[in-house]
Design an enzyme around this catalytic site. Structure first.
Site, PDB file in Angstrom:
ATOM      1  N   CYS A   1       0.835  -1.225   0.000  1.00  0.00           N
ATOM      2  CA  CYS A   1       0.000   0.000   0.000  1.00  0.00           C
ATOM      3  C   CYS A   1       0.863   1.266   0.000  1.00  0.00           C
ATOM      4  O   CYS A   1       0.419   2.306  -0.489  1.00  0.00           O
ATOM      5  CB  CYS A   1      -0.886   0.052   1.229  1.00  0.00           C
TER       6      CYS A   1
HETATM    7  N1  LIG Z   1      -3.743  -0.757  -0.795  1.00  0.00           N
HETATM    8  C1  LIG Z   1      -4.222  -0.640   0.438  1.00  0.00           C
HETATM    9  O1  LIG Z   1      -4.800  -1.584   0.965  1.00  0.00           O
HETATM   10  N2  LIG Z   1      -4.149   0.567   1.006  1.00  0.00           N
HETATM   11  C2  LIG Z   1      -4.484   0.834   2.361  1.00  0.00           C
HETATM   12  C3  LIG Z   1      -5.321   2.056   2.478  1.00  0.00           C
HETATM   13  C4  LIG Z   1      -5.693   2.383   3.895  1.00  0.00           C
HETATM   14  C5  LIG Z   1      -6.431   3.687   4.021  1.00  0.00           C
HETATM   15  N3  LIG Z   1      -6.582   4.066   5.391  1.00  0.00           N
HETATM   16  C6  LIG Z   1      -7.789   3.562   3.382  1.00  0.00           C
HETATM   17  O2  LIG Z   1      -8.700   3.073   4.049  1.00  0.00           O
HETATM   18  O3  LIG Z   1      -7.937   3.954   2.233  1.00  0.00           O
END
Ligand SMILES: NC(=O)NCCC[C@H](N)C(=O)O
Length: 417
Positions: free
Chosen positions: A405
């Site tokens: 991420c």
């Molecule tokens: N690729 C991913 O799984 N990204 C994590 C994103 C976490 C962020 N807090 C969200 O909920 O969008």
């Protein structure tokens, strides 16, 4: 640094260029009550998060020649007055704060870039604003360190995400301008620009899109990426291709599985990390194969699960289990981003060391486990064989994601399949 063309044809090719973002004060701009509104599981300590993030950037700087920082790229393009105005108009319009454009235009590029991550406070100069629970006119971007989600580099171009939640839309606008304008990125237009929202049912986020090979993508149909979004991608990405196959995985629409990369990441040509209950177990997610030719979806077929669908494409995979063999531990470690590995060369991956059973499972699968600090301080080098770099991340994971991420690969070497 010379201009980098976009070239991302796999999840595992040796990494040449990647974009990351070191979290800043935007990360602490929340209370326990508002944390969920900005898609965090809890409030986070910036000091701890910074120490952990430094391990990710430290390792990447050892293994990748071009590690680019989102905020620096933004500051670079904001030195151009035309770009600055376009960008500010887009951001202010999104938040219905057009009157702020002039105030922000006077800021220099660097402080303006910082301000855009931190947001602007709301001046409570009328009753409506005074009564508003919101502290910000332009909201801060606590999720910006998850650079994966708002832009996806697929083959030779980028896709600008069509974010499911408004709190993440600004990130897509900023990165779109960077990919459009930055002299270091030779982006040549976009496959798809999700900031031009003509349809709210079209949502697409990078955590759901896995570029497996030139002819094969795996996409999560999730809380964040809609069926409509996948249809749109299928048409756009296959437009200039004789054929493109897409395997869609239908995820439960819950917080633990917001994106496909929270349950499935590729580690090597023949090895993947997975959350077994949803990928290989008896209640695994359904999968659908979409066959596309020259911009058209030719047929769709349902499979009982992802492994069977991938076998169709000659992919006989070894599945390493996030959390090892115990169902209780699997659930705990998946929640703390245990399946979310970033692969920076075939068989060379980085993930969170607090997920101990996952690291043990990797070790059993032939990966040497190496502490991130040992790589950073040159105490160890990566072996020729498989290796998993283990970094601290228990604070970062409470933001809802892991190493995949936090990385946006722009250029990778081709893979020798
Ligand atoms: N690729 C991913 O799984 N990204 C994590 C994103 C976490 C962020 N807090 C969200 O909920 O969008």
């Amino acid at each position: 640094m010379k201009t980098t063309p976009i070239s991302n044809h796999s999840e595992i090719g040796r990494l040449n260029t990647v974009i990351i973002h070191e979290p800043g004060p935007e990360m602490e701009n929340m209370t326990p009550e508002t944390a969920h509104e900005v898609l965090f599981d809890d409030i986070i300590s910036l000091d701890l998060a910074l120490k952990e993030h430094a391990q990710l950037s430290g390792v990447l700087k050892k293994v990748c020649p071009n590690v680019l920082e989102f905020e620096n790229l933004l500051a670079d393009i904001l030195t151009d007055e035309r770009t600055k105005l376009d960008l500010l108009e887009a951001v202010c319009q999104l938040h219905q704060q057009q009157s702020l454009v002039d105030d922000l235009m006077v800021l220099e590029a660097k402080p303006l870039a910082a301000q855009l991550f931190q947001g602007t406070l709301m001046v409570k100069n009328n009753l409506e604003k005074f009564l508003s629970p919101s502290r910000h006119a332009i909201p801060p971007l606590p999720n910006a360190f998850f650079t994966r989600d708002a832009v996806m580099c697929v083959y030779d171009k980028a896709i600008i995400g069509s974010m499911a939640h408004k709190v993440r839309l600004t990130e897509a606008i900023l990165l779109k301008h960077i990919f459009d304008e930055h002299p270091k990125l030779d982006s040549q237009g976009f496959h798809f620009d999700g900031t031009r929202k003509d349809n709210n049912d079209v949502t697409i986020e990078g955590g759901d899109l896995l570029v497996i090979r030139d002819d094969l993508l795996v996409i999560g149909f999730s809380e964040r990426t809609s069926a409509n979004g996948i249809d749109r991608l299928a048409e756009r990405l296959s437009k200039n291709k004789e054929q493109l196959d897409i395997v869609v995985v239908e995820l439960p629409k819950i917080r633990a599985t917001i994106h496909l990369d929270m349950i499935f990441t590729m580690l090597d040509v023949d090895t993947v990390m997975n959350f077994a209950p949803l990928i290989t177990g008896p209640n695994k997610c359904r999968a659908f194969h979409m066959h596309c030719e020259r911009g058209e979806i030719k047929h769709i077929k349902e499979y009982s699960g992802l492994p069977k669908a991938l076998r169709n494409f000659g992919m006989e995979l070894n599945f390493v289990n996030c959390g090892g063999e115990d169902a209780f531990t699997q659930e705990r470690e998946q929640w703390t981003s245990g399946a979310n590995f970033f692969t920076f060369a075939p068989g060379h991956v980085i993930g969170y060391q607090h997920n101990k059973a996952t690291m043990e499972a990797l070790n059993q699968a032939g990966f040497e486990i190496i502490d991130a600090l040992d790589i950073i301080h040159d105490k160890k080098t990566l072996p020729n064989g498989k290796a998993a770099v283990a970094m601290d991340g228990s604070e970062l994971s409470r933001g809802g994601g892991g190493c995949r991420c936090m990385t946006l690969p722009v250029h990778r070497d081709a893979v020798n399949w």
